[in-house]
Design a protein around this motif. Structure first.
Motif, PDB file in Angstrom:
ATOM      1  N   ARG A   1      13.411   3.415  14.880  1.00 45.88           N
ATOM      2  CA  ARG A   1      14.156   3.206  16.139  1.00 45.88           C
ATOM      3  C   ARG A   1      15.225   2.430  15.805  1.00 45.88           C
ATOM      4  O   ARG A   1      16.882   3.085  16.323  1.00 45.88           O
ATOM      5  CB  ARG A   1      12.798   1.178  16.423  1.00 45.88           C
TER       6      ARG A   1
ATOM      7  N   SER B   1      -3.241  -6.922  26.865  1.00 47.55           N
ATOM      8  CA  SER B   1      -2.427  -5.869  27.579  1.00 47.55           C
ATOM      9  C   SER B   1      -2.267  -5.386  26.854  1.00 47.55           C
ATOM     10  O   SER B   1      -1.148  -4.151  26.640  1.00 47.55           O
ATOM     11  CB  SER B   1      -0.736  -6.545  26.695  1.00 47.55           C
TER      12      SER B   1
ATOM     13  N   THR C   1       3.712  -3.191  22.432  1.00 47.30           N
ATOM     14  CA  THR C   1       4.083  -3.398  23.781  1.00 47.30           C
ATOM     15  C   THR C   1       4.938  -4.558  23.773  1.00 47.30           C
ATOM     16  O   THR C   1       5.622  -4.653  24.630  1.00 47.30           O
ATOM     17  CB  THR C   1       2.597  -3.493  24.502  1.00 47.30           C
ATOM     18  N   GLN C   2       4.373  -5.528  22.871  1.00 44.95           N
ATOM     19  CA  GLN C   2       5.494  -6.475  22.323  1.00 44.95           C
ATOM     20  C   GLN C   2       6.745  -6.240  21.965  1.00 44.95           C
ATOM     21  O   GLN C   2       7.608  -6.788  22.081  1.00 44.95           O
ATOM     22  CB  GLN C   2       4.309  -7.652  21.506  1.00 44.95           C
ATOM     23  N   GLU C   3       6.599  -5.086  21.153  1.00 39.38           N
ATOM     24  CA  GLU C   3       8.067  -4.737  21.232  1.00 39.38           C
ATOM     25  C   GLU C   3       8.851  -3.990  22.127  1.00 39.38           C
ATOM     26  O   GLU C   3       9.913  -3.144  21.352  1.00 39.38           O
ATOM     27  CB  GLU C   3       8.264  -4.428  19.811  1.00 39.38           C
ATOM     28  N   ASP C   4       8.312  -4.092  23.402  1.00 38.98           N
ATOM     29  CA  ASP C   4       8.815  -2.596  23.997  1.00 38.98           C
ATOM     30  C   ASP C   4       8.546  -1.330  23.560  1.00 38.98           C
ATOM     31  O   ASP C   4       9.860  -0.202  23.688  1.00 38.98           O
ATOM     32  CB  ASP C   4      10.097  -3.121  24.625  1.00 38.98           C
TER      33      ASP C   4
ATOM     34  N   HIS D   1       6.600   2.506  23.724  1.00 41.32           N
ATOM     35  CA  HIS D   1       6.013   3.414  24.428  1.00 41.32           C
ATOM     36  C   HIS D   1       5.526   4.275  23.715  1.00 41.32           C
ATOM     37  O   HIS D   1       5.692   5.403  24.371  1.00 41.32           O
ATOM     38  CB  HIS D   1       6.305   3.398  26.054  1.00 41.32           C
TER      39      HIS D   1
END
Ligand code: SF4
Length: 687
Positions: free
Chosen positions: A197, A2, A228-231, A233
């Motif tokens: 975050r 991915s 990507t796995q942790e959303d 970007h």
């Protein structure tokens, strides 16, 4: 897989845009070019002058080191004078290592802060210890407490941030749990991202720099996979750190940055050279322009191939034997072929290339175009009268020549010829006839195929076996079909030569073939038709570097230079840059910055002149002890600025001589190399 949408097309990775003082990075913004000043930050006039010089040659974001609070305070005057000079639109970035207090001061004055997660909240001690899960959580809580004030201040002021991880300067916590690995680099950044975050702050970009392009490529890919796995970007800042200077520095940068850009990763780039930083900008501009010309939004080819993008494994192939010293296969370095423009030029080229100065960089094969029966006769004559001191001759055959016309040539000593010819999907019987001829005489056949032809000829290729064949891409056939190769199972981007090679390798894998691959860099594999040397150097680095760093490539030839000795040198420099074949000393030299304690450019050139013949030795020349020892990664010896006019010498990561006067440091370095058995006397013939 991915980490990217396609390995055959350049589909730009989706990121959210970050606003760096009005300059957008990521999202739908163009690739941004940036660099760094090298003056003492407290010399405000010099730093403003360097910032202006960078902006005037096209630098879009300027970074300035802030090694302490006093320097960070100077950023206020630098920002104000730079703006007053007409550059209010160019954002400034403070480069922070170790001192949160300097970051907290700098954030008041400039548009972006770079922090190194390896040293922002941790003092580097190279300590070896076990961290229990409880210890680790305590460390993370301490990190949260130290980093949060900066995050909150960036959010309040609308500042951007880069979390800039460097291979070699990871925290002891990360080193002990993950090692100095791409995974450790990624985890190091993720620790900081999660804190940001928690505070709902997202104006962040990331970098995963290393002086080793393979490590850097793997780390960025892994970072994207994990984000990507942790959303997440976030945009990416790409760079190969401590790349050095001249051709080698440009090649290393283009290999690392270019390979990732081909995968669609990257939003801003810095080419780090041990030269005046204004020279970085045209290189960065050319790299960015090539990459942006490939951006495509349509993905029609499959997303993936069988290459593991996170670990280096050389593709398993059959071993071919051209001579006792020239084997080709998985345990061998890629072999170098040099193309001679015509038969008439063959004798002179053979003479030039046989010079003792190429003892460590020999051409293993010479490629000669053969268009007519007359050329064949002329070649026989040359071969009879001129000793060709190479392992094999590669003959680039016109499709009008049939195997029977080649019989007199094939009688040359067995194993010395590699016939090179394109084969279309419908030429099965011709392919068999050529393969049969070379097998009878103990020679080899290089089949140039489009991925579609490899697919169509899969059964024949399997039947012919691997022991006499080499494969290369039929690049001209792809281009002659006006950018869209005919009858492809899935259309490929004709300008993305690395993608077409990947598709060829995948088609061969499906055909059960373990045949070696020859990477040919020609005018037909170019992204754009420019003719400058820089453009050709970048093309060669993009194509060969991206494939070699993925373990693909058993032969290379760079055929865009008319001068055979230039082609040879470029091929070896690209192989060295990709870490695929080491033929000289490897120099790791920092680009210098406001912390630098000696003249890096002249020192690097002087040390190179004395030690450039030490094949396989890795020497680091670093401007300061604050970051130098950490960032020189896996160098064998280090020459590091310890104090003004004073040098510290390292063996590996250990400092063995402190505070040498600079006038003595070169000879003490050479003595150290001798003590460790790595010195050889230079060969005057190669000088
Ligand atoms: S190693 Fe070089 S570029 Fe890095 S901080 Fe020190 S002087 Fe600056």
């Amino acid at each position: 897989m991915s980490y990217c949408a396609s390995r055959y097309h350049t589909v730009r990775r989706h990121t959210h845009p970050v606003n760096v003082g009005g300059i957008g990075v990521g999202g739908s913004n163009p690739l941004r070019i940036q660099s760094m000043t090298t003056s003492d930050t407290q010399d405000v006039a010099a730093t403003v002058q360097q910032s202006i010089a960078l902006a005037e040659v096209g630098c879009e974001i300027v970074r300035i080191t802030a090694p302490n609070v006093a320097a960070a305070k100077c950023l206020r005057a630098i920002r104000s004078q730079f703006s007053a000079a007409g550059f209010a639109h160019i954002p400034l970035v403070a480069d922070i290592h170790f001192l949160p207090s300097a970051a907290m001061e700098a954030v008041e004055h400039v548009e972006k802060i770079r922090v190194n997660p390896g040293n922002y909240a941790d003092k580097k001690k190279f300590a070896v210890r076990e961290y229990s899960d409880g210890d680790y959580d305590t460390e993370l809580a301490r990190l949260h407490e130290t980093f949060s004030p900066l995050v909150l201040r960036c959010r309040a002021l609308g500042r951007a941030m880069r979390i800039g991880t460097n291979h070699g300067s990871l925290s002891d916590r990360i080193m002990n749990r993950y090692g100095d690995t791409p995974l450790g680099m990624v985890e190091s950044a993720l620790e900081f991202l999660r804190i940001a975050r928690d505070h709902r702050y997202d104006q962040i970009m990331l970098s995963m720099k290393s002086s080793n392009p393979k490590v850097m490529i793997q780390a960025y890919r892994l970072l994207v996979e994990r984000m990507t796995q942790e959303d997440m970007h976030y945009p990416l800042h790409l760079g190969v750190t401590e790349a050095g200077d001249g051709e080698d520095g440009r090649i290393k940068s283009a290999i690392g940055i270019g390979s990732l850009l081909l995968d669609g990763l990257g939003d801003t780039i810095r080419v780090s050279l041990t030269e005046d930083s204004v020279y970085e900008i045209p290189v960065a501009r050319a790299i960015a322009d090539k990459a942006m010309s490939l951006w495509s939004s349509t993905v029609v080819a499959p997303a993936t191939d069988r290459i593991d993008p996170y670990h280096f494994n050389k593709r398993a192939t059959t071993t071919l034997t051209f001579s006792e010293t020239c084997l080709v296969g998985p345990a061998q370095p890629p072999r170098v072929i040099v193309r001679v423009p015509s038969i008439a030029a063959l004798s002179a080229a053979a003479r030039d290339l046989a010079s003792p100065k190429f003892k460590d960089t020999p051409p293993e094969g010479l490629l000669v175009p053969i268009a007519t029966a007359g050329d064949l006769a002329a070649l026989c004559e040359v071969a009879a009268t001129t000793p060709l001191p190479f392992s094999f001759l590669a003959l680039e055959l016109s499709p009008t020549l049939t195997p029977d016309l080649l019989q007199p040539l094939l009688a040359l000593s067995p194993g010395r010829l590699l016939l090179v010819r394109p084969f279309t999907a419908t030429e099965e019987s011709t392919l068999r006839a050529f393969a049969e001829s070379v097998r009878q005489h103990g020679h080899f056949l290089a089949c140039e195929l489009t991925p579609a032809a490899a697919h169509a000829l899969a059964f024949t290729l399997r039947a012919l076996g691997d022991d006499r064949l080499v494969f290369s891409l039929d690049a001209s056939a792809c281009l002659s079909s006006a950018g869209a190769p005919a009858a492809q199972p899935a259309p490929l981007d004709s300008a993305h030569a690395a993608g077409r090679y990947r598709a060829l390798v995948e088609a061969l894998h499906l055909a059960g073939s373990r045949t070696p691959i020859w990477i040919r860099t020609t005018a037909a594999t170019a992204v754009r038709g420019e003719n400058s040397f820089l453009s050709k150097l970048l093309e060669a680095s993009f194509l060969n570097g991206s494939l070699l760093c993925d373990g693909i490539g058993d032969f290379v030839s760079i055929e865009t230079e008319a001068d055979v000795t230039r082609s040879l040198k470029l091929a070896y420099n690209v192989l060295q840059g990709a870490g695929a074949r080491i033929s000289k000393t490897e120099f790791v030299a920092c680009p210098s910055c406001g912390r630098t304690l000696f003249d890096l450019q002249t020192t690097t050139q002087r040390i190179r002149a004395q030690t450039g013949h030490l094949k396989g030795v890795k020497l680091a020349i670093m401007g300061c002890i604050v970051n130098g020892p950490g960032e020189m990664a896996d160098a064998d010896f280090g020459y590091v600025g310890g104090a003004p006019g004073k040098i510290n010498l390292y063996v590996g990561k250990n400092c063995v001589l402190y505070n040498l006067p600079q006038a003595e440091a070169d000879s003490r370095l050479i003595a150290l190399i001798k003590e460790h058995g790595k010195w050889i006397e230079p060969d005057p013939a190669q000088a």
